[in-house]
Design a protein around this motif. Structure first.
Motif, PDB file in Angstrom:
ATOM      1  N   ASP A 436       0.835  -1.208   0.000  1.00  0.00           N
ATOM      2  CA  ASP A 436       0.000   0.000   0.000  1.00  0.00           C
ATOM      3  C   ASP A 436       0.865   1.250   0.000  1.00  0.00           C
ATOM      4  OD1 ASP A 436      -2.213  -1.601   0.049  1.00  0.00           O
ATOM      5  OD2 ASP A 436      -2.594  -1.371   2.203  1.00  0.00           O
ATOM      6  N   ALA A 437       1.939   1.220   0.806  1.00  0.00           N
ATOM      7  CA  ALA A 437       2.836   2.368   0.864  1.00  0.00           C
ATOM      8  C   ALA A 437       3.538   2.574  -0.470  1.00  0.00           C
ATOM      9  CB  ALA A 437       3.864   2.169   1.984  1.00  0.00           C
ATOM     10  N   ALA A 438       3.934   1.470  -1.108  1.00  0.00           N
ATOM     11  CA  ALA A 438       4.594   1.556  -2.410  1.00  0.00           C
ATOM     12  C   ALA A 438       3.640   2.107  -3.463  1.00  0.00           C
ATOM     13  CB  ALA A 438       5.114   0.177  -2.831  1.00  0.00           C
ATOM     14  N   LYS A 439       2.369   1.645  -3.389  1.00  0.00           N
ATOM     15  CA  LYS A 439       1.370   2.137  -4.347  1.00  0.00           C
ATOM     16  C   LYS A 439       1.105   3.616  -4.134  1.00  0.00           C
ATOM     17  CE  LYS A 439      -3.220   1.073  -6.189  1.00  0.00           C
ATOM     18  NZ  LYS A 439      -3.621   2.493  -6.262  1.00  0.00           N
ATOM     19  N   ALA A 440       0.984   4.005  -2.841  1.00  0.00           N
ATOM     20  CA  ALA A 440       0.747   5.419  -2.531  1.00  0.00           C
ATOM     21  C   ALA A 440       1.924   6.276  -3.017  1.00  0.00           C
ATOM     22  CB  ALA A 440       0.549   5.596  -1.021  1.00  0.00           C
ATOM     23  N   LYS A 441       3.121   5.758  -2.838  1.00  0.00           N
ATOM     24  CA  LYS A 441       4.310   6.483  -3.288  1.00  0.00           C
ATOM     25  C   LYS A 441       4.336   6.591  -4.803  1.00  0.00           C
ATOM     26  CE  LYS A 441       9.309   6.582  -2.603  1.00  0.00           C
ATOM     27  NZ  LYS A 441      10.468   5.893  -1.974  1.00  0.00           N
ATOM     28  N   GLU A 442       3.937   5.493  -5.462  1.00  0.00           N
ATOM     29  CA  GLU A 442       3.891   5.495  -6.923  1.00  0.00           C
ATOM     30  C   GLU A 442       2.826   6.463  -7.429  1.00  0.00           C
ATOM     31  OE1 GLU A 442       5.195   4.456 -10.660  1.00  0.00           O
ATOM     32  OE2 GLU A 442       6.064   3.898  -8.713  1.00  0.00           O
ATOM     33  N   ASP A 443       1.654   6.437  -6.740  1.00  0.00           N
ATOM     34  CA  ASP A 443       0.579   7.369  -7.123  1.00  0.00           C
ATOM     35  C   ASP A 443       1.022   8.815  -6.925  1.00  0.00           C
ATOM     36  OD1 ASP A 443      -0.989   5.210  -7.723  1.00  0.00           O
ATOM     37  OD2 ASP A 443      -2.164   5.289  -5.867  1.00  0.00           O
ATOM     38  N   GLU A 444       1.714   9.076  -5.813  1.00  0.00           N
ATOM     39  CA  GLU A 444       2.204  10.432  -5.534  1.00  0.00           C
ATOM     40  C   GLU A 444       3.216  10.863  -6.583  1.00  0.00           C
ATOM     41  OE1 GLU A 444       4.465  12.915  -1.937  1.00  0.00           O
ATOM     42  OE2 GLU A 444       4.051  10.766  -1.735  1.00  0.00           O
ATOM     43  N   LYS A 445       4.086   9.908  -6.953  1.00  0.00           N
ATOM     44  CA  LYS A 445       5.087  10.198  -7.981  1.00  0.00           C
ATOM     45  C   LYS A 445       4.413  10.509  -9.313  1.00  0.00           C
ATOM     46  CE  LYS A 445       9.051   8.110 -10.318  1.00  0.00           C
ATOM     47  NZ  LYS A 445       9.881   6.868 -10.432  1.00  0.00           N
ATOM     48  N   LEU A 446       3.379   9.683  -9.627  1.00  0.00           N
ATOM     49  CA  LEU A 446       2.657   9.884 -10.886  1.00  0.00           C
ATOM     50  C   LEU A 446       1.936  11.228 -10.888  1.00  0.00           C
ATOM     51  CD1 LEU A 446       1.808   8.659 -13.582  1.00  0.00           C
ATOM     52  CD2 LEU A 446      -0.135   7.595 -12.421  1.00  0.00           C
ATOM     53  N   ALA A 447       1.316  11.548  -9.731  1.00  0.00           N
ATOM     54  CA  ALA A 447       0.604  12.836  -9.625  1.00  0.00           C
ATOM     55  C   ALA A 447       1.564  14.003  -9.801  1.00  0.00           C
ATOM     56  CB  ALA A 447      -0.094  12.919  -8.265  1.00  0.00           C
ATOM     57  N   LYS A 448       2.749  13.890  -9.207  1.00  0.00           N
ATOM     58  CA  LYS A 448       3.747  14.955  -9.352  1.00  0.00           C
ATOM     59  C   LYS A 448       4.194  15.091 -10.799  1.00  0.00           C
ATOM     60  CE  LYS A 448       5.690  14.825  -4.678  1.00  0.00           C
ATOM     61  NZ  LYS A 448       6.895  14.529  -3.854  1.00  0.00           N
ATOM     62  N   GLU A 449       4.357  13.923 -11.447  1.00  0.00           N
ATOM     63  CA  GLU A 449       4.771  13.966 -12.853  1.00  0.00           C
ATOM     64  C   GLU A 449       3.700  14.619 -13.720  1.00  0.00           C
ATOM     65  OE1 GLU A 449       5.662   9.972 -13.827  1.00  0.00           O
ATOM     66  OE2 GLU A 449       7.658   9.992 -12.889  1.00  0.00           O
ATOM     67  N   VAL A 450       2.407  14.281 -13.428  1.00  0.00           N
ATOM     68  CA  VAL A 450       1.296  14.890 -14.183  1.00  0.00           C
ATOM     69  C   VAL A 450       1.255  16.394 -13.952  1.00  0.00           C
ATOM     70  CG1 VAL A 450      -1.217  15.017 -14.365  1.00  0.00           C
ATOM     71  CG2 VAL A 450      -0.083  12.789 -14.243  1.00  0.00           C
ATOM     72  N   ALA A 451       1.387  16.804 -12.670  1.00  0.00           N
ATOM     73  CA  ALA A 451       1.377  18.224 -12.333  1.00  0.00           C
ATOM     74  C   ALA A 451       2.536  18.956 -12.986  1.00  0.00           C
ATOM     75  CB  ALA A 451       1.429  18.392 -10.813  1.00  0.00           C
ATOM     76  N   LYS A 452       3.694  18.281 -12.967  1.00  0.00           N
ATOM     77  CA  LYS A 452       4.879  18.885 -13.583  1.00  0.00           C
ATOM     78  C   LYS A 452       4.676  19.059 -15.073  1.00  0.00           C
ATOM     79  CE  LYS A 452       9.874  18.150 -13.951  1.00  0.00           C
ATOM     80  NZ  LYS A 452      10.993  17.225 -13.605  1.00  0.00           N
ATOM     81  N   LYS A 453       4.053  18.030 -15.673  1.00  0.00           N
ATOM     82  CA  LYS A 453       3.805  18.095 -17.114  1.00  0.00           C
ATOM     83  C   LYS A 453       2.808  19.200 -17.447  1.00  0.00           C
ATOM     84  CE  LYS A 453       2.264  15.239 -20.993  1.00  0.00           C
ATOM     85  NZ  LYS A 453       1.742  13.913 -21.401  1.00  0.00           N
ATOM     86  N   GLU A 454       1.739  19.294 -16.619  1.00  0.00           N
ATOM     87  CA  GLU A 454       0.735  20.329 -16.850  1.00  0.00           C
ATOM     88  C   GLU A 454       1.333  21.713 -16.666  1.00  0.00           C
ATOM     89  OE1 GLU A 454      -2.351  19.350 -14.162  1.00  0.00           O
ATOM     90  OE2 GLU A 454      -3.296  17.858 -15.496  1.00  0.00           O
ATOM     91  N   ALA A 455       2.183  21.871 -15.644  1.00  0.00           N
ATOM     92  CA  ALA A 455       2.829  23.171 -15.407  1.00  0.00           C
ATOM     93  C   ALA A 455       3.736  23.540 -16.573  1.00  0.00           C
ATOM     94  CB  ALA A 455       3.633  23.107 -14.105  1.00  0.00           C
ATOM     95  N   ALA A 456       4.441  22.526 -17.086  1.00  0.00           N
ATOM     96  CA  ALA A 456       5.328  22.782 -18.231  1.00  0.00           C
ATOM     97  C   ALA A 456       4.508  23.187 -19.451  1.00  0.00           C
ATOM     98  CB  ALA A 456       6.151  21.539 -18.527  1.00  0.00           C
ATOM     99  N   GLU A 457       3.388  22.504 -19.647  1.00  0.00           N
ATOM    100  CA  GLU A 457       2.521  22.845 -20.782  1.00  0.00           C
ATOM    101  C   GLU A 457       1.960  24.257 -20.631  1.00  0.00           C
ATOM    102  OE1 GLU A 457      -0.355  19.769 -20.773  1.00  0.00           O
ATOM    103  OE2 GLU A 457       0.902  18.324 -21.875  1.00  0.00           O
ATOM    104  N   GLN A 458       1.581  24.654 -19.404  1.00  0.00           N
ATOM    105  CA  GLN A 458       1.053  25.987 -19.150  1.00  0.00           C
ATOM    106  C   GLN A 458       2.103  27.050 -19.424  1.00  0.00           C
ATOM    107  OE1 GLN A 458      -2.018  26.807 -18.529  1.00  0.00           O
ATOM    108  NE2 GLN A 458      -1.588  29.011 -18.365  1.00  0.00           N
ATOM    109  N   ARG A 459       3.330  26.756 -18.941  1.00  0.00           N
ATOM    110  CA  ARG A 459       4.407  27.713 -19.180  1.00  0.00           C
ATOM    111  C   ARG A 459       4.693  27.856 -20.671  1.00  0.00           C
ATOM    112  NH1 ARG A 459       6.555  25.061 -14.650  1.00  0.00           N
ATOM    113  NH2 ARG A 459       7.918  23.781 -15.980  1.00  0.00           N
ATOM    114  N   ALA A 460       4.652  26.719 -21.367  1.00  0.00           N
ATOM    115  CA  ALA A 460       4.898  26.771 -22.814  1.00  0.00           C
ATOM    116  C   ALA A 460       3.808  27.581 -23.517  1.00  0.00           C
ATOM    117  CB  ALA A 460       4.957  25.352 -23.375  1.00  0.00           C
ATOM    118  N   LYS A 461       2.557  27.399 -23.051  1.00  0.00           N
ATOM    119  CA  LYS A 461       1.441  28.134 -23.654  1.00  0.00           C
ATOM    120  C   LYS A 461       1.568  29.626 -23.417  1.00  0.00           C
ATOM    121  CE  LYS A 461      -3.609  28.358 -23.618  1.00  0.00           C
ATOM    122  NZ  LYS A 461      -4.844  27.814 -23.005  1.00  0.00           N
ATOM    123  N   GLU A 462       1.917  29.963 -22.170  1.00  0.00           N
ATOM    124  CA  GLU A 462       2.075  31.379 -21.823  1.00  0.00           C
ATOM    125  C   GLU A 462       3.222  32.012 -22.606  1.00  0.00           C
ATOM    126  OE1 GLU A 462       2.601  31.330 -17.638  1.00  0.00           O
ATOM    127  OE2 GLU A 462       0.467  31.041 -17.190  1.00  0.00           O
TER     128      GLU A 462
END
Length: 506
Positions: A436-462
């Protein structure tokens, strides 16, 4: 034979040689070369103790002691000995026998819980070093402190595995736990399991009082441990007998000196008990031997030479039967001298020479007298047993086992919830928590990667919007429009100012 409330063992020319019942718990020793008659002496003593309503326990390492259950058969040799010894009232008879077997094949099973055997005896069974025994002791303490019941080998292996995987958590409280020691213990447990040791550990555990019983006709039960197979594993054999000794010592109440023992315990092949025994453990066993007589237990060691028994133990053995020894080498000659020195000298003969000259069935005998002093050694002819000499057929043995009041009491092993089940559940919970801890860590990592990707896309758009705006402002059409707008705005502003000034200065 039991005569005048004494254990009659043999006769010299003009003297009966007997163990006084109230001195029988002062322990003893039967020694001699192979084939010299030690087994016959043991049988004669066991039969007499039974007649005196004193239960007996001994291990049958050759499979030839089961004949105690059947009356002896008359023959020329026995008849000649009976006449020579002038044994009045001698009769052939059977004895009440109970068969035991830790493998449960040729007798009632003997089991003990791992926790009852303890780390010290188990370390002997496994052949562990002192350091490895220390780690095993830690495992036992962890199990006791955390409520893990150690019933059988799988329980111990489970706790050992768990403690080994959590060594850092336990080291501060209990001491150092090395992976090397844990690995050695695990391998030794596998070896013990292959030797059949797993059949010894478990429930229902032996009630030691089942050894201390009498028959319906008022004689002590002769308990015979079938040790033919067990003896093939000397460490297990020796450790098992020492466990029985300590179990008797721990469980039997203090009774002081009695008119007769509550139980007599024979240790056959006694040299195996002390082979390689470290000094600290020998001190423990010596203390048990010294004190167990106050529990009403008599101990008799059976071996080839008195030197097989450590001096600390040998000095506690008040009743001695020495059969013939051979002396073809300097070492054997030293053994003969040691045997002679252990006996109180008789001025009528040289003890060493007498030991070498003894025939089969003859022995040098010295028992304690009424004052507890060893009598001078006497040459003796040992009495013949009253029961059958030799093996008991399998059908007769099974009949005795099935007719025993203990039949069914120990036959089936009992599996209760113990360390194995608790540890397995705990490991499952830990593994689930880790997953469960590994899954939560993986989910957190994935969420951070998604957020990072979205932020990068926003910056590129701006950035794209800024560049587009910049390009727009730099275009000629935009500048022209801006100029026109500015010009128009200036005109409007000037027009507005003129209107205001006209009103102010009208």
């Amino acid at each position: 034979m039991l005569k005048d409330n004494k254990i009659l063992v043999g006769k010299s020319k003009d003297k009966e040689l007997a163990i006084l019942l109230d001195k029988a718990n002062r322990h003893g020793i039967i020694t001699g070369a192979s084939g010299s008659g030690k087994t016959i002496s043991l049988k004669v003593m066991a039969e007499s103790f039974s007649d005196a309503v004193v239960p007996v326990f001994f291990a049958d390492v050759k499979g030839d002691l089961g004949g105690c259950a059947v009356a002896g058969e008359d023959n020329d040799n026995l008849r000649e000995r009976i006449e020579k010894l002038n044994l009045e009232g001698f009769e052939y008879k059977d004895y009440p026998v109970r068969f035991w077997d830790i493998y449960g094949e040729k007798g009632h099973p003997i089991r003990a819980k791992i926790s009852d055997v303890g780390s010290s005896i188990l370390a002997m069974m496994l052949g562990l070093t002192e350091v490895q025994e220390g780690v095993l002791e830690i495992v036992f303490r962890v199990a006791a402190d955390e409520g893990y019941e150690l019933d059988d080998l799988k329980d111990l292996k489970s706790v050992l595995y768990y403690v080994g995987n959590h060594a850092k958590e336990y080291t501060t409280k209990y001491g150092n736990i090395t992976s090397q020691s844990v690995g050695v213990i695990q391998r030794c447990l596998l070896t013990l399991e292959k030797q059949g040791g797993d059949k010894f550990f478990g429930k229902p555990a032996l009630d030691i009082n089942d050894f201390i019983q009498s028959s319906s006709d008022g004689r002590g039960i002769i308990n015979i441990l079938n040790a033919v197979e067990l003896f093939q594993n000397p460490d297990l054999y020796a450790s098992f007998l020492l466990w029985l000794l300590t179990e008797l010592f721990n469980d039997m109440p203090e009774v002081g000196d009695l008119e007769k023992p509550k139980l007599v315990f024979f240790f056959d092949e006694a040299h195996l008990l002390f082979n390689g025994m470290p000094s600290y453990r020998l001190k423990q066993i010596t203390q048990v031997v010294k004190l167990i007589r106050s529990r009403g237990i008599g101990l008799y060691f059976v071996s080839q030479s008195p030197s097989d028994i450590p001096n600390e133990i040998s000095s506690q053995l008040g009743n001695r039967i020495q059969h013939a020894l051979r002396a073809y080498t300097p070492a054997e000659q030293r053994n003969v001298k040691a045997a002679a020195d252990s006996l109180r000298t008789n001025p009528e003969f040289n003890t060493s020479d007498a030991i070498l000259a003894l025939g089969t069935g003859e022995a040098l005998v010295s028992f304690q007298n009424e004052k507890g002093e060893p009598e001078i050694v006497e040459k003796a002819t040992i009495l013949p047993p009253q029961s059958k000499i030799g093996t008991l057929d399998e059908m007769s043995q099974n009949k005795i086992i099935n007719a025993s009041p203990l039949c069914g009491k120990y036959d089936e092993a009992v599996e209760d919830e113990s360390a194995y089940e608790i540890i397995n559940l705990k490991i499952e919970e830990e593994e689930k928590a880790k997953a469960d801890a590994a899954k939560a860590k993986e989910d957190e990592k994935l969420a951070k990667e998604v957020a990072k990707k979205e932020a990068a896309e926003q910056r590129a758009k701006e950035k794209e919007e800024r560049e587009a705006e910049k390009a727009k402002k730099n275009s000629p059409g935009y500048r022209l429009r801006k100029k026109i707008v500015n010009s128009t705005e200036n005109k409007l502003i000037n027009k507005g100012l003129n209107a205001i000034l006209k009103k102010l200065f009208k």
